[in-house]
Write an enzyme that holds these catalytic residues in place. Structure first.
Site, PDB file in Angstrom:
ATOM      1  N   SER B  10      42.960  45.761  39.727  1.00  0.00           N
ATOM      2  CA  SER B  10      41.644  45.346  39.229  1.00  0.00           C
ATOM      3  C   SER B  10      41.667  43.923  38.700  1.00  0.00           C
ATOM      4  O   SER B  10      40.624  43.323  38.471  1.00  0.00           O
ATOM      5  CB  SER B  10      41.202  46.281  38.112  1.00  0.00           C
ATOM      6  OG  SER B  10      42.078  46.130  37.002  1.00  0.00           O
ATOM      7  N   GLY B  11      42.859  43.404  38.476  1.00  0.00           N
ATOM      8  CA  GLY B  11      42.964  42.121  37.790  1.00  0.00           C
ATOM      9  C   GLY B  11      43.263  42.315  36.312  1.00  0.00           C
ATOM     10  O   GLY B  11      43.355  41.347  35.567  1.00  0.00           O
ATOM     11  N   VAL B  13      45.694  44.231  33.110  1.00  0.00           N
ATOM     12  CA  VAL B  13      47.131  44.289  32.832  1.00  0.00           C
ATOM     13  C   VAL B  13      47.753  45.596  33.324  1.00  0.00           C
ATOM     14  O   VAL B  13      48.883  45.609  33.832  1.00  0.00           O
ATOM     15  CB  VAL B  13      47.417  44.050  31.329  1.00  0.00           C
ATOM     16  CG1 VAL B  13      46.862  45.174  30.465  1.00  0.00           C
ATOM     17  CG2 VAL B  13      48.911  43.868  31.083  1.00  0.00           C
ATOM     18  N   ASP B  14      47.022  46.720  33.207  1.00  0.00           N
ATOM     19  CA  ASP B  14      47.618  47.995  33.589  1.00  0.00           C
ATOM     20  C   ASP B  14      47.968  48.049  35.086  1.00  0.00           C
ATOM     21  O   ASP B  14      49.074  48.417  35.460  1.00  0.00           O
ATOM     22  CB  ASP B  14      46.675  49.153  33.231  1.00  0.00           C
ATOM     23  CG  ASP B  14      46.540  49.339  31.717  1.00  0.00           C
ATOM     24  OD1 ASP B  14      47.580  49.308  31.036  1.00  0.00           O
ATOM     25  OD2 ASP B  14      45.411  49.509  31.237  1.00  0.00           O
ATOM     26  N   SER B  15      47.017  47.663  35.920  1.00  0.00           N
ATOM     27  CA  SER B  15      47.301  47.741  37.353  1.00  0.00           C
ATOM     28  C   SER B  15      48.266  46.637  37.790  1.00  0.00           C
ATOM     29  O   SER B  15      49.015  46.805  38.754  1.00  0.00           O
ATOM     30  CB  SER B  15      46.007  47.710  38.171  1.00  0.00           C
ATOM     31  OG  SER B  15      45.224  46.591  37.846  1.00  0.00           O
ATOM     32  N   CYS B  98      33.325  56.891  40.274  1.00  0.00           N
ATOM     33  CA  CYS B  98      34.066  55.839  40.987  1.00  0.00           C
ATOM     34  C   CYS B  98      35.443  56.349  41.384  1.00  0.00           C
ATOM     35  O   CYS B  98      35.886  56.138  42.516  1.00  0.00           O
ATOM     36  CB  CYS B  98      34.178  54.591  40.122  1.00  0.00           C
ATOM     37  SG  CYS B  98      35.074  53.236  40.915  1.00  0.00           S
ATOM     38  N   GLY B 122      46.333  51.840  37.937  1.00  0.00           N
ATOM     39  CA  GLY B 122      46.826  51.546  36.592  1.00  0.00           C
ATOM     40  C   GLY B 122      46.362  52.553  35.556  1.00  0.00           C
ATOM     41  O   GLY B 122      46.374  52.259  34.369  1.00  0.00           O
ATOM     42  N   CYS B 194      31.309  48.805  34.335  1.00  0.00           N
ATOM     43  CA  CYS B 194      31.664  47.544  34.994  1.00  0.00           C
ATOM     44  C   CYS B 194      30.491  46.854  35.677  1.00  0.00           C
ATOM     45  O   CYS B 194      30.534  45.666  35.901  1.00  0.00           O
ATOM     46  CB  CYS B 194      32.804  47.753  35.981  1.00  0.00           C
ATOM     47  SG  CYS B 194      32.336  48.579  37.516  1.00  0.00           S
TER      48      CYS B 194
END
Lengths: 392, 345
Positions: B10-11, B13-15, B98, B122, B194
């Protein structure tokens, strides 16, 4: 950087620089570095190189040196042409009509959208199923208020060559006051733009489409045609494009254009044969595939093909993973594939448009590239078909 | 090199760390960012800046990166139903839809077709394999656990899903990102829907799709105690922003879309001992034994409460505030997700 492991089939997006162009520009990146607008010996050397490049570009485009305005690329040249001519016409009280086609490059379409917001009347002429501008619709769109007409010479997605002579005849008859611009960015590698664009008042080209550097282009502004500048400052390029001249870019563009013109006939013959083998191979391996754009009226390097039920976006990933570089639609700033406005303008069903990809060949294309495409695409299509079919 | 894995980046930190962990463990990793939304939003994962962050992290990890444009499906399967739900007095969870339709629907389908063995995200959740099949367990960081929004995953999806950061706390995720020098290491979390920008806000977004209809605010006895500008601003159990001052705490008891009526009352009026659920799914493919004691979670970061499943009705051991229709009710056995459903009206 082109790797031998990759089959690059995206020359309509951009080309590698011709070695002649790299060699030609090299001295102007270091030794001959001066600002050509200066008054000393170093500046004169740069100025001479710039003007010699301009002369060569002019000769190869069939125009006069003073009619060549060097720009930072094709999109800038299109913007300067469309906005500049429209604003100059408005300022002179010569009409507020802008006529273009529905399948122009975004560099023209977005400029027209901007003019529309500024109060110009914009008409977007229809495209036929084969990808050729509808001349009847064009005729109907032209009137005494038309200030600018912009019709591309070769479409960037489907490669169809537009009947610019017929377009020009209609413009001169029905809107004699109008300025005719043509976006010839995709034409240079394949056809003699000097002849084909001769009836246009403004002609945009981009160096990186024919082996020159990115960020370098030109707009031919014929004598007597008035355009208002977009970029103002030191008054370079006859006041139409201020900013320190890109001498190295101009020299490289001239060299690339020279080589392109010299080799064009041979390249067209050789690449057309490669493209025809690609088309025949795809048609044989994937019998229900369909080809977009009138095959008899497109440039040698273009193959635009659709595979029913296959999502182009997924197919491009499958091809990339197999080392084949291709494209679909037009890329937005995020890098996502957007549905093609060109195919939509041609009246294609959305599902067919989203199932189509562009394979574009160029002067460096080889048999090995075509072999790689034919070894990869049918299998990828076969594997991806169930996904698309399930969604249909 | 092991089987290829597609990571949804997604951009954030987790992913980013999910991708990095897979690379570190020797997987053949490819990153993809989903372009889901064409409208204006400053909070989601579809801005050019977020795609660029994902692309740069992928480049740093030396993995290929693609952008998939699923905007059409996102509009049809997530955004339009979201607006419709609010218009009909429900409280939807778009992240759930989603996950269902995009990440573990269309993306998984495309990954299969492209020959990827697994899809990683993520999410903070853990996947476990046992002889009886795959299980989804709450993330190691309970405060960040996202198993609730993954309640719909069945065996087919769990077989292919990977959640590399589910084993880590958020602090560990950030430390890992910092250690690797990932540009997303200190990036703030996205907390909002989002596709709705902070500037626009939910009510204006909804108003742009379904015209707001003013109506009455009534008490439990049906007496009109106030007026509102549209039901989209109300969700069952809501206490703030009722626009009515009665001197005591009042909660939204019901939202009737047909008459644009909002009913308010005391907390006692809000309590229910059961809720009917729709769209039931079970990780194992079949429901737990009848009356088997479960932990029921009715909101994303809510505390689970004891209860059991009785056909399509969940029953609470002690009365609970009414679950807003449209919200997920997830069933757990300890920390293991068993399944869930959507609260019915």
């Amino acid at each position: 950087m082109r790797s031998d492991a990759l089959a690059y089939l995206d020359y309509a997006a951009t080309t590698p620089m011709r070695p002649e162009a790299v060699a030609a520009m090299s001295p102007y990146l270091s030794d001959v570095f001066a600002n050509p607008s200066g008054g000393h010996a170093a500046a004169r050397a740069a100025k001479t190189a710039l003007e010699e490049a301009r002369e060569e570009i002019a000769a190869l485009l069939g125009t006069e040196p003073f009619e060549v305005v060097l720009t930072g690329g094709g999109t800038e040249a299109d913007n300067l042409a469309v906005k500049g001519a429209a604003r100059a016409a408005r300022d002179a009280g010569r009409g507020r009509g802008v006529v273009t086609t529905a399948f122009e490059h975004k560099g023209v379409l977005a400029a027209c959208d901007h003019l529309e917001r500024d109060g110009f009347r914009v008409k977007r002429v229809a495209i036929d199923r084969g990808g050729i501008v509808d001349l009847d619709d064009l005729a109907a769109a032209l009137d005494g208020d038309t200030a600018v007409v912009s019709v591309m010479l070769v479409n960037n997605e489907i490669g169809t060559i537009q009947p610019l002579d017929d377009v020009a005849a209609l413009v001169r008859e029905r809107a004699p006051q109008a300025v005719l611009h043509t976006d010839a960015v995709q034409a240079v590698p394949w056809i003699d733009v000097a002849a084909a664009a001769a009836p246009a008042d403004l002609v945009a080209v981009s160096a990186h489409k024919f082996g020159g550097p990115k960020g370098m282009g030109a707009l031919v502004v014929r004598e007597g045609i008035v355009v208002a500048p977009l970029v103002e400052g030191g008054g370079q390029e006859r006041g139409l494009r201020s900013g320190t001249s890109n001498v190295a870019g101009a020299v490289a563009m001239a060299a690339a254009l020279r080589v392109t013109a010299t080799e064009r006939a041979a390249v067209v013959t050789r690449v057309a044969a490669l493209r025809d083998r690609l088309v025949a191979g795809l048609a044989a391996a994937v019998p229900d595939c369909f080809f977009n754009g009138d095959a008899a009226r497109k440039v040698a390097g273009n193959c635009h093909v659709g595979f029913p039920g296959v999502e182009a976006e997924a197919l491009l990933v499958a091809l990339d993973r197999a080392g084949v570089c291709a494209a679909a639609g037009s890329s937005c700033s995020s890098g996502a594939t957007e549905p093609s406005h060109v195919l939509e303008a041609m009246g294609m069903a959305r599902a067919d448009a989203l199932a189509s990809i562009r394979l574009s060949l160029g002067p460096p294309s080889t048999d090995a590239d075509v072999d790689a495409a034919l070894a990869t695409i049918p299998a990828a299509v076969e594997r991806l078909r169930p996904v698309g079919a399930a969604r249909a | 090199m092991s089987a290829p894995v597609l990571v949804a980046m997604s951009g954030g930190v987790d992913s980013s760390v999910a991708a990095a962990l897979l690379v570190e463990t020797g997987h053949d990793v490819t990153g993809v960012t989903l372009k889901l939304w064409g409208g204006e939003s400053d909070s989601g994962c579809c801005s050019v800046g977020d795609v660029e962050d994902a692309r740069r992290v992928a480049a740093q990890l030396d993995i290929p990166h693609y952008v998939f444009n699923f905007a059409d499906d996102f509009e049809a399967k997530v955004v339009a139903p979201y607006a419709d739900d609010y218009a009909s007095g429900r409280t939807p969870n778009p992240c759930v839809e989603c996950n269902r339709s995009m990440k573990f629907g269309r993306l998984l389908e495309r990954a299969d077709a492209l020959g990827f063995e697994a899809v990683a995200t993520g999410h903070h959740a853990r996947r476990r394999a046992s002889e009886s099949g795959y299980h989804l367990v709450r993330g190691a960081d309970l405060a960040k656990d996202q198993s609730y929004v993954l309640y719909m995953l069945g065996q087919r999806e769990l077989a292919r899903a990977r959640f590399p950061v589910g084993e880590l706390t958020k602090t560990e995720v950030r430390a890992h990102a910092a250690r690797l020098g990932l540009r997303t290491a200190a990036k703030p979390e996205s907390m909002d829907v989002c596709f709705i920008s902070r500037r626009e806000g939910r009510e204006r977004f909804l108003g742009s799709r379904v015209p707001a209809r003013p109506g009455a605010v009534v008490d439990a006895a049906g007496v009109v105690v106030g007026h509102h500008e549209g039901i989209a601003g109300f969700t069952i159990g809501q206490r703030r922003g009722l626009g009515v001052s009665t001197g005591e705490r009042r909660y939204v008891l019901d939202v009737d879309a047909a008459t644009a009526t909002v009913t308010i009352g005391s907390r006692t009026d809000l309590l229910r001992d059961a809720a009917r659920v729709e769209a039931l799914t079970f990780a194992a493919g079949s429901p737990p034994p009848a009356h088997h004691e479960l932990l029921l979670q009715v909101r994303a970061h809510g505390t689970p409460v004891a209860g059991w499943l009785d056909g399509d009705v969940v029953r609470f051991a002690t009365p609970q505030p009414r679950v807003a229709p449209g919200q997920v009710v997830a069933f757990y056995d300890g920390d293991t997700l068993l399944g869930g459903g959507i609260a019915a009206a």
